[in-house]
Design a protein around this motif. Structure first.
Motif, PDB file in Angstrom:
ATOM      1  N   GLU A  50       0.823  -1.204   0.000  1.00  0.00           N
ATOM      2  CA  GLU A  50       0.000   0.000   0.000  1.00  0.00           C
ATOM      3  C   GLU A  50       0.864   1.265   0.000  1.00  0.00           C
ATOM      4  O   GLU A  50       0.478   2.282  -0.562  1.00  0.00           O
ATOM      5  CB  GLU A  50      -0.926  -0.009   1.214  1.00  0.00           C
ATOM      6  CG  GLU A  50      -2.003  -1.069   1.122  1.00  0.00           C
ATOM      7  CD  GLU A  50      -2.743  -1.316   2.427  1.00  0.00           C
ATOM      8  OE1 GLU A  50      -3.895  -1.772   2.347  1.00  0.00           O
ATOM      9  OE2 GLU A  50      -2.177  -1.064   3.509  1.00  0.00           O
ATOM     10  N   ARG A  76     -11.897  -6.849   0.811  1.00  0.00           N
ATOM     11  CA  ARG A  76     -12.199  -6.448  -0.577  1.00  0.00           C
ATOM     12  C   ARG A  76     -11.832  -4.990  -0.808  1.00  0.00           C
ATOM     13  O   ARG A  76     -11.333  -4.626  -1.863  1.00  0.00           O
ATOM     14  CB  ARG A  76     -13.676  -6.654  -0.890  1.00  0.00           C
ATOM     15  CG  ARG A  76     -14.134  -8.074  -0.975  1.00  0.00           C
ATOM     16  CD  ARG A  76     -13.531  -8.812  -2.174  1.00  0.00           C
ATOM     17  NE  ARG A  76     -12.596  -9.804  -1.648  1.00  0.00           N
ATOM     18  CZ  ARG A  76     -11.458 -10.174  -2.216  1.00  0.00           C
ATOM     19  NH1 ARG A  76     -11.078  -9.695  -3.351  1.00  0.00           N
ATOM     20  NH2 ARG A  76     -10.652 -11.052  -1.667  1.00  0.00           N
ATOM     21  N   ALA A  77     -12.081  -4.130   0.161  1.00  0.00           N
ATOM     22  CA  ALA A  77     -11.780  -2.705  -0.004  1.00  0.00           C
ATOM     23  C   ALA A  77     -10.281  -2.484  -0.185  1.00  0.00           C
ATOM     24  O   ALA A  77      -9.867  -1.691  -1.038  1.00  0.00           O
ATOM     25  CB  ALA A  77     -12.286  -1.913   1.198  1.00  0.00           C
ATOM     26  N   ARG A  78      -9.455  -3.173   0.586  1.00  0.00           N
ATOM     27  CA  ARG A  78      -7.997  -3.020   0.453  1.00  0.00           C
ATOM     28  C   ARG A  78      -7.524  -3.550  -0.894  1.00  0.00           C
ATOM     29  O   ARG A  78      -6.660  -2.950  -1.536  1.00  0.00           O
ATOM     30  CB  ARG A  78      -7.271  -3.746   1.588  1.00  0.00           C
ATOM     31  CG  ARG A  78      -7.388  -3.032   2.920  1.00  0.00           C
ATOM     32  CD  ARG A  78      -6.681  -3.768   4.008  1.00  0.00           C
ATOM     33  NE  ARG A  78      -5.265  -3.394   4.049  1.00  0.00           N
ATOM     34  CZ  ARG A  78      -4.402  -3.949   4.878  1.00  0.00           C
ATOM     35  NH1 ARG A  78      -4.777  -4.891   5.735  1.00  0.00           N
ATOM     36  NH2 ARG A  78      -3.143  -3.556   4.857  1.00  0.00           N
ATOM     37  N   VAL A  79      -8.074  -4.667  -1.327  1.00  0.00           N
ATOM     38  CA  VAL A  79      -7.689  -5.246  -2.620  1.00  0.00           C
ATOM     39  C   VAL A  79      -8.085  -4.298  -3.754  1.00  0.00           C
ATOM     40  O   VAL A  79      -7.315  -4.064  -4.688  1.00  0.00           O
ATOM     41  CB  VAL A  79      -8.307  -6.644  -2.809  1.00  0.00           C
ATOM     42  CG1 VAL A  79      -8.084  -7.161  -4.223  1.00  0.00           C
ATOM     43  CG2 VAL A  79      -7.726  -7.618  -1.783  1.00  0.00           C
ATOM     44  N   GLN A  80      -9.274  -3.716  -3.673  1.00  0.00           N
ATOM     45  CA  GLN A  80      -9.711  -2.767  -4.707  1.00  0.00           C
ATOM     46  C   GLN A  80      -8.815  -1.534  -4.727  1.00  0.00           C
ATOM     47  O   GLN A  80      -8.484  -1.030  -5.807  1.00  0.00           O
ATOM     48  CB  GLN A  80     -11.168  -2.368  -4.486  1.00  0.00           C
ATOM     49  CG  GLN A  80     -12.139  -3.476  -4.815  1.00  0.00           C
ATOM     50  CD  GLN A  80     -13.565  -3.121  -4.464  1.00  0.00           C
ATOM     51  OE1 GLN A  80     -13.834  -2.172  -3.734  1.00  0.00           O
ATOM     52  NE2 GLN A  80     -14.496  -3.906  -4.989  1.00  0.00           N
ATOM     53  N   GLN A  81      -8.432  -1.047  -3.566  1.00  0.00           N
ATOM     54  CA  GLN A  81      -7.535   0.112  -3.493  1.00  0.00           C
ATOM     55  C   GLN A  81      -6.192  -0.210  -4.156  1.00  0.00           C
ATOM     56  O   GLN A  81      -5.663   0.589  -4.919  1.00  0.00           O
ATOM     57  CB  GLN A  81      -7.324   0.518  -2.023  1.00  0.00           C
ATOM     58  CG  GLN A  81      -6.481   1.750  -1.839  1.00  0.00           C
ATOM     59  CD  GLN A  81      -7.166   3.013  -2.342  1.00  0.00           C
ATOM     60  OE1 GLN A  81      -8.368   3.088  -2.443  1.00  0.00           O
ATOM     61  NE2 GLN A  81      -6.375   4.004  -2.676  1.00  0.00           N
ATOM     62  N   GLY A  83      -5.727  -2.443  -6.418  1.00  0.00           N
ATOM     63  CA  GLY A  83      -5.995  -2.629  -7.841  1.00  0.00           C
ATOM     64  C   GLY A  83      -5.953  -1.339  -8.635  1.00  0.00           C
ATOM     65  O   GLY A  83      -5.688  -1.352  -9.836  1.00  0.00           O
ATOM     66  N   ARG A  84      -6.169  -0.217  -7.982  1.00  0.00           N
ATOM     67  CA  ARG A  84      -6.083   1.076  -8.667  1.00  0.00           C
ATOM     68  C   ARG A  84      -4.632   1.525  -8.830  1.00  0.00           C
ATOM     69  O   ARG A  84      -4.348   2.393  -9.642  1.00  0.00           O
ATOM     70  CB  ARG A  84      -6.892   2.127  -7.909  1.00  0.00           C
ATOM     71  CG  ARG A  84      -8.392   1.925  -8.032  1.00  0.00           C
ATOM     72  CD  ARG A  84      -9.185   3.104  -7.499  1.00  0.00           C
ATOM     73  NE  ARG A  84      -9.352   3.094  -6.059  1.00  0.00           N
ATOM     74  CZ  ARG A  84     -10.283   2.417  -5.412  1.00  0.00           C
ATOM     75  NH1 ARG A  84     -11.120   1.671  -6.090  1.00  0.00           N
ATOM     76  NH2 ARG A  84     -10.371   2.485  -4.105  1.00  0.00           N
TER      77      ARG A  84
END
Length: 182
Positions: A50, A76-81, A83-84
């Protein structure tokens, strides 16, 4: 097309297993450039992912998240972050047998050449995730470039100095000196 470069964000992330499975170059931990960055799906390794600064230009590496059996999957929120920030994020499932036997790299090297029916379920799931990882790296175009995407640790006091050092260490063409200067 060059061989992919894999680095881990800390020891024990599974980077060597990923490198072995893909017949890629294992750059060890904290390499200055890599096509695939491997981190654990929680704890300090994920915080490092991160906080990792990626070069402000060019292609981005693919992040591979590995999990231990006892650790909860990344939110899921950390993975999506993540992913950006990365070209893609691929989660690699835990294979308990490898931890117990200590044989993951040896068995991993043969995974992509075996049929799903030949593999136990946990190993088959890992092989399927590896195939997604390969698709992301090939589809992202990293291997067509002369050097992998540059990675910069966020702990450096001078980002510009760290960027130049990382580009030079990675052999980036923009950092090669020539006789035209001064």
């Amino acid at each position: 097309m060059r061989i992919p470069v894999v680095t881990g964000l800390g020891h024990g992330t599974g980077a060597s297993t990923v490198a072995e499975a893909l017949h890629a170059r294992d750059a060890g931990t904290w390499a200055p450039a890599a096509d695939i960055v491997v981190c654990r799906g929680g704890g300090g390794s994920m915080r490092a992912a991160e906080a990792l600064r990626l070069a402000p230009f060019g292609l981005r590496p693919v992040l591979a998240l590995t999990h231990t059996g006892a650790a909860p999957a990344a939110s899921r929120a950390r993975v999506q972050q993540l992913g950006r920030r990365f070209a893609a994020v691929v989660e690699l499932p835990y294979v308990a047998r490898w931890e117990v036997l200590g044989q993951s790299p040896a068995e991993a090297a043969d995974l992509l050449g075996l049929e799903r029916e030949e593999l136990e379920p946990a190993v088959a799931a890992y092989a399927a995730a590896l195939r997604r990882l390969v698709d992301e790296v090939l589809g992202g175009g990293q291997l067509a470039e002369p050097v992998p995407p540059v990675l910069i640790r966020s702990s450096g006091p001078e980002p510009e100095t760290e960027l130049v050092a990382a580009l030079t260490a990675a052999g980036h063409p923009a950092m090669r000196l020539d006789d035209r200067a001064g």
